[in-house]
Motif scaffolding. Structure first.
Motif, PDB file in Angstrom:
ATOM      1  N   ILE A 171      -8.934   1.919  61.110  1.00  0.00           N
ATOM      2  CA  ILE A 171      -9.210   1.867  62.550  1.00  0.00           C
ATOM      3  C   ILE A 171     -10.703   2.045  62.807  1.00  0.00           C
ATOM      4  O   ILE A 171     -11.312   1.323  63.612  1.00  0.00           O
ATOM      5  CB  ILE A 171      -8.393   2.939  63.292  1.00  0.00           C
ATOM      6  N   GLY A 172     -11.313   3.014  62.122  1.00  0.00           N
ATOM      7  CA  GLY A 172     -12.735   3.263  62.319  1.00  0.00           C
ATOM      8  C   GLY A 172     -13.592   2.084  61.922  1.00  0.00           C
ATOM      9  O   GLY A 172     -14.481   1.657  62.675  1.00  0.00           O
ATOM     10  N   LEU A 173     -13.327   1.522  60.727  1.00  0.00           N
ATOM     11  CA  LEU A 173     -14.120   0.378  60.287  1.00  0.00           C
ATOM     12  C   LEU A 173     -13.903  -0.824  61.183  1.00  0.00           C
ATOM     13  O   LEU A 173     -14.857  -1.527  61.554  1.00  0.00           O
ATOM     14  CB  LEU A 173     -13.766   0.025  58.838  1.00  0.00           C
ATOM     15  N   GLY A 174     -12.644  -1.077  61.563  1.00  0.00           N
ATOM     16  CA  GLY A 174     -12.350  -2.232  62.410  1.00  0.00           C
ATOM     17  C   GLY A 174     -13.033  -2.144  63.758  1.00  0.00           C
ATOM     18  O   GLY A 174     -13.670  -3.105  64.215  1.00  0.00           O
ATOM     19  N   LEU A 175     -12.924  -1.009  64.428  1.00  0.00           N
ATOM     20  CA  LEU A 175     -13.522  -0.868  65.756  1.00  0.00           C
ATOM     21  C   LEU A 175     -15.044  -0.869  65.694  1.00  0.00           C
ATOM     22  O   LEU A 175     -15.710  -1.473  66.545  1.00  0.00           O
ATOM     23  CB  LEU A 175     -13.010   0.405  66.421  1.00  0.00           C
ATOM     24  N   THR A 182      -5.292  -0.119  47.955  1.00  0.00           N
ATOM     25  CA  THR A 182      -5.280  -1.309  48.806  1.00  0.00           C
ATOM     26  C   THR A 182      -3.842  -1.711  49.120  1.00  0.00           C
ATOM     27  O   THR A 182      -2.907  -1.333  48.404  1.00  0.00           O
ATOM     28  CB  THR A 182      -6.004  -2.472  48.120  1.00  0.00           C
ATOM     29  N   GLY A 183      -3.681  -2.472  50.159  1.00  0.00           N
ATOM     30  CA  GLY A 183      -2.347  -2.916  50.559  1.00  0.00           C
ATOM     31  C   GLY A 183      -2.407  -3.614  51.899  1.00  0.00           C
ATOM     32  O   GLY A 183      -3.494  -3.897  52.431  1.00  0.00           O
ATOM     33  N   PRO A 184      -1.249  -3.923  52.489  1.00  0.00           N
ATOM     34  CA  PRO A 184      -1.217  -4.606  53.781  1.00  0.00           C
ATOM     35  C   PRO A 184      -1.909  -3.795  54.873  1.00  0.00           C
ATOM     36  O   PRO A 184      -1.955  -2.565  54.826  1.00  0.00           O
ATOM     37  CB  PRO A 184       0.294  -4.751  54.070  1.00  0.00           C
ATOM     38  N   ILE A 185      -2.430  -4.501  55.856  1.00  0.00           N
ATOM     39  CA  ILE A 185      -3.066  -3.850  57.004  1.00  0.00           C
ATOM     40  C   ILE A 185      -1.977  -3.312  57.928  1.00  0.00           C
ATOM     41  O   ILE A 185      -0.956  -3.964  58.166  1.00  0.00           O
ATOM     42  CB  ILE A 185      -3.962  -4.854  57.756  1.00  0.00           C
ATOM     43  N   VAL A 186      -2.195  -2.126  58.462  1.00  0.00           N
ATOM     44  CA  VAL A 186      -1.208  -1.503  59.344  1.00  0.00           C
ATOM     45  C   VAL A 186      -0.948  -2.405  60.550  1.00  0.00           C
ATOM     46  O   VAL A 186      -1.880  -2.904  61.193  1.00  0.00           O
ATOM     47  CB  VAL A 186      -1.690  -0.116  59.804  1.00  0.00           C
ATOM     48  N   SER A 187       0.318  -2.608  60.862  1.00  0.00           N
ATOM     49  CA  SER A 187       0.708  -3.616  61.859  1.00  0.00           C
ATOM     50  C   SER A 187       0.134  -3.354  63.244  1.00  0.00           C
ATOM     51  O   SER A 187      -0.151  -4.293  63.987  1.00  0.00           O
ATOM     52  CB  SER A 187       2.234  -3.685  61.948  1.00  0.00           C
ATOM     53  N   VAL A 188      -0.034  -2.082  63.598  1.00  0.00           N
ATOM     54  CA  VAL A 188      -0.505  -1.769  64.949  1.00  0.00           C
ATOM     55  C   VAL A 188      -2.001  -1.994  65.103  1.00  0.00           C
ATOM     56  O   VAL A 188      -2.499  -2.039  66.236  1.00  0.00           O
ATOM     57  CB  VAL A 188      -0.161  -0.317  65.332  1.00  0.00           C
ATOM     58  N   LEU A 189      -2.731  -2.114  63.977  1.00  0.00           N
ATOM     59  CA  LEU A 189      -4.195  -2.186  64.065  1.00  0.00           C
ATOM     60  C   LEU A 189      -4.692  -3.400  64.846  1.00  0.00           C
ATOM     61  O   LEU A 189      -5.547  -3.245  65.727  1.00  0.00           O
ATOM     62  CB  LEU A 189      -4.804  -2.163  62.664  1.00  0.00           C
ATOM     63  N   PRO A 190      -4.218  -4.642  64.580  1.00  0.00           N
ATOM     64  CA  PRO A 190      -4.759  -5.777  65.331  1.00  0.00           C
ATOM     65  C   PRO A 190      -4.549  -5.658  66.841  1.00  0.00           C
ATOM     66  O   PRO A 190      -5.462  -5.923  67.625  1.00  0.00           O
ATOM     67  CB  PRO A 190      -3.989  -6.974  64.752  1.00  0.00           C
ATOM     68  N   ILE A 191      -3.344  -5.251  67.266  1.00  0.00           N
ATOM     69  CA  ILE A 191      -3.082  -5.139  68.706  1.00  0.00           C
ATOM     70  C   ILE A 191      -3.913  -4.019  69.311  1.00  0.00           C
ATOM     71  O   ILE A 191      -4.505  -4.167  70.393  1.00  0.00           O
ATOM     72  CB  ILE A 191      -1.583  -4.912  68.949  1.00  0.00           C
ATOM     73  N   PHE A 192      -3.982  -2.889  68.626  1.00  0.00           N
ATOM     74  CA  PHE A 192      -4.790  -1.768  69.121  1.00  0.00           C
ATOM     75  C   PHE A 192      -6.256  -2.162  69.209  1.00  0.00           C
ATOM     76  O   PHE A 192      -6.931  -1.879  70.206  1.00  0.00           O
ATOM     77  CB  PHE A 192      -4.597  -0.576  68.182  1.00  0.00           C
TER      78      PHE A 192
END
Length: 431
Positions: A350-354, A270-280
């Motif tokens: 990315i997969g789970l988020g989308l 676990t750790g911080p969420i990748v910065s590009v994920l929210p914008i993408f």
């Protein structure tokens, strides 16, 4: 889009009625075609219209509850700690962490520019002392000067991992104390290196998220107002999208940052969420969300301007659009869910988020919240102030003007309209 508007109609023209040959039909589909049974979309819309307040309250409360973890969102750039277990990068990272500490995977390069100082060596010693007194510094190397002796490099090793909040705070503390060093010695203190660069990139992307949302949502509001000739319908569409995004961020934070259901999704670190994920995610999901909005609500608008009551317009929209939205959403969810089988944490997130975002937006927002809100608003959903009505161009997606022209033509004796100007009737009472 070009292929859909050119090649696809041409191919359908060649196929003709043969395109329907061999169509698979179940007993349920045959019953629907014969009018003996209503489609699932129609039955669902009738249920929502009967209980709009309860359905709306439960849906919004559920999304807000899922969004709670998003309050703890931490953004960062993925490093070797997120690499696939067993890979050379991950093995090296774990070996260094076990042997020396996590901070040795991301040392900070501190630059002392003493060209404006009367004593560069004293300025460098003060910088080393300053760094050593900071709470999360594991070690500091002596300053190494350039050939002219006025610029020095210092290697500072954090006590925490490169992506931890403690390391982010350490970089901020060093930069905050640079002003005091300059006042005392005249030297400039700067921090660089991969770790500091990743922190700066994360900050920039985090700061850009809100302006990006405002631009995307603002442009969508304008376009939807042109299409639907309404203010409340575009506002509802944007608000529903924001709800689905917040709920999705909450799910991603709960799994990849807090570690909930980590074993289920195969997340071992676990750790911080990748910065590009929210914008993408915002960019991709917003396009899909507006597709689903247009699929459903355009048909509602068409039925409404052609005389249907608001509730009947909602049912007609679901009769013709629910199956399309369901099929499109299931396809996209299946595609994005396939990313969960990757060994890389970034691809998994990315997969789970989308997949979660499409599910929330298609089935909770568009097919549950939208009809509930439309039922509560009634005729007001399609209202447009007179000033905006005059300013905004009328693209007339539903062909309302054509219908009025045909009706006016039919009412004239003999249907003769050549050389005569026909004034368009104005519908009143429904916006």
């Amino acid at each position: 889009m070009v292929i859909a508007l050119t090649l696809l109609p041409a191919m359908l023209g060649f196929a003709g009625t043969r395109i329907s040959a061999g169509k698979l039909k179940t007993r349920r589909m045959r019953a629907i075609e014969q009018g003996e049974r209503e489609p699932m979309g129609v039955r669902w819309s009738r249920f929502v219209l009967r209980n709009p307040v309860k359905v709306l309250a439960v849906s919004v409360a559920g999304l807000l509850l899922l969004a709670v973890p998003a309050l703890s969102l931490q953004l960062g750039m993925a490093g070797d700690e997120a690499a696939t277990p067993g890979s050379t990068q991950r093995t090296a990272y774990d070996t260094i962490t076990d042997g020396f500490g996590p901070g040795y995977n991301g040392p900070l390069t501190v630059v002392v520019d003493a060209r404006g100082s009367h004593d560069p060596k004293a300025a460098a010693r003060d910088a080393v002392t300053l760094l050593g007194d900071l709470p999360d510094v594991a070690s500091v190397t002596p300053a190494t000067f350039n050939a002219t002796g006025d610029v020095a490099l210092i290697r500072a090793v954090p006590g925490s991992s490169p992506t931890s909040e403690d390391t982010v705070g350490l970089v901020s503390d060093i930069r905050d104390r640079a002003a005091a060093l300059h006042d005392d010695t005249g030297a400039e203190l700067m921090v660089t290196g991969t770790t500091a660069l990743n922190i700066d990139i994360s900050d920039k992307l985090n700061d850009a998220l809100i302006p990006y949302l405002c631009v995307v949502v603002g442009l969508a509001l304008i376009l939807l107002m042109l299409v639907f000739r309404s203010i409340l319908v575009p506002l509802k569409a944007a608000a529903g999208f924001l709800l689905s995004v917040l709920a999705t961020l909450g799910v991603v934070v709960a799994v990849f940052q807090w570690g909930w259901l980590a074993d289920v999704f195969g997340v071992d670190q676990t750790g911080p969420i990748v910065s590009v994920l929210p914008i993408f995610m915002v960019g991709v999901v917003f396009g899909l969300a507006m597709d689903y909005q247009v699929f459903l609500v355009t048909r509602m608008r068409e039925e409404y301007v052609h005389g249907a009551e608001p509730r009947e317009a909602v049912i007609a929209g679901f009769r013709h659009g629910a199956r399309v939205v369901t099929a499109a959403a299931v396809i996209m969810i299946s595609v994005f869910a396939g990313f969960l089988f990757s060994d890389t944490a970034l691809i998994k997130s990315i997969g789970l988020g989308l997949a979660a975002a499409v599910f929330f937006d298609a089935f909770v927002v568009r097919m549950t919240i939208v009809p509930a809100v439309m039922a509560l608003l009634g005729h007001r959903a399609w209202a447009l102030p007179g000033r905006l009505d005059r300013i905004l161009p009328n693209v007339d997606v539903e062909g309302e003007k054509l219908r009025h022209l045909l009706e006016a033509d039919a009412e004239r004796p003999g249907g003769e309209t050549e050389g005569e100007e026909i004034s368009e009737p104005v519908r009143t009472g429904k916006g």
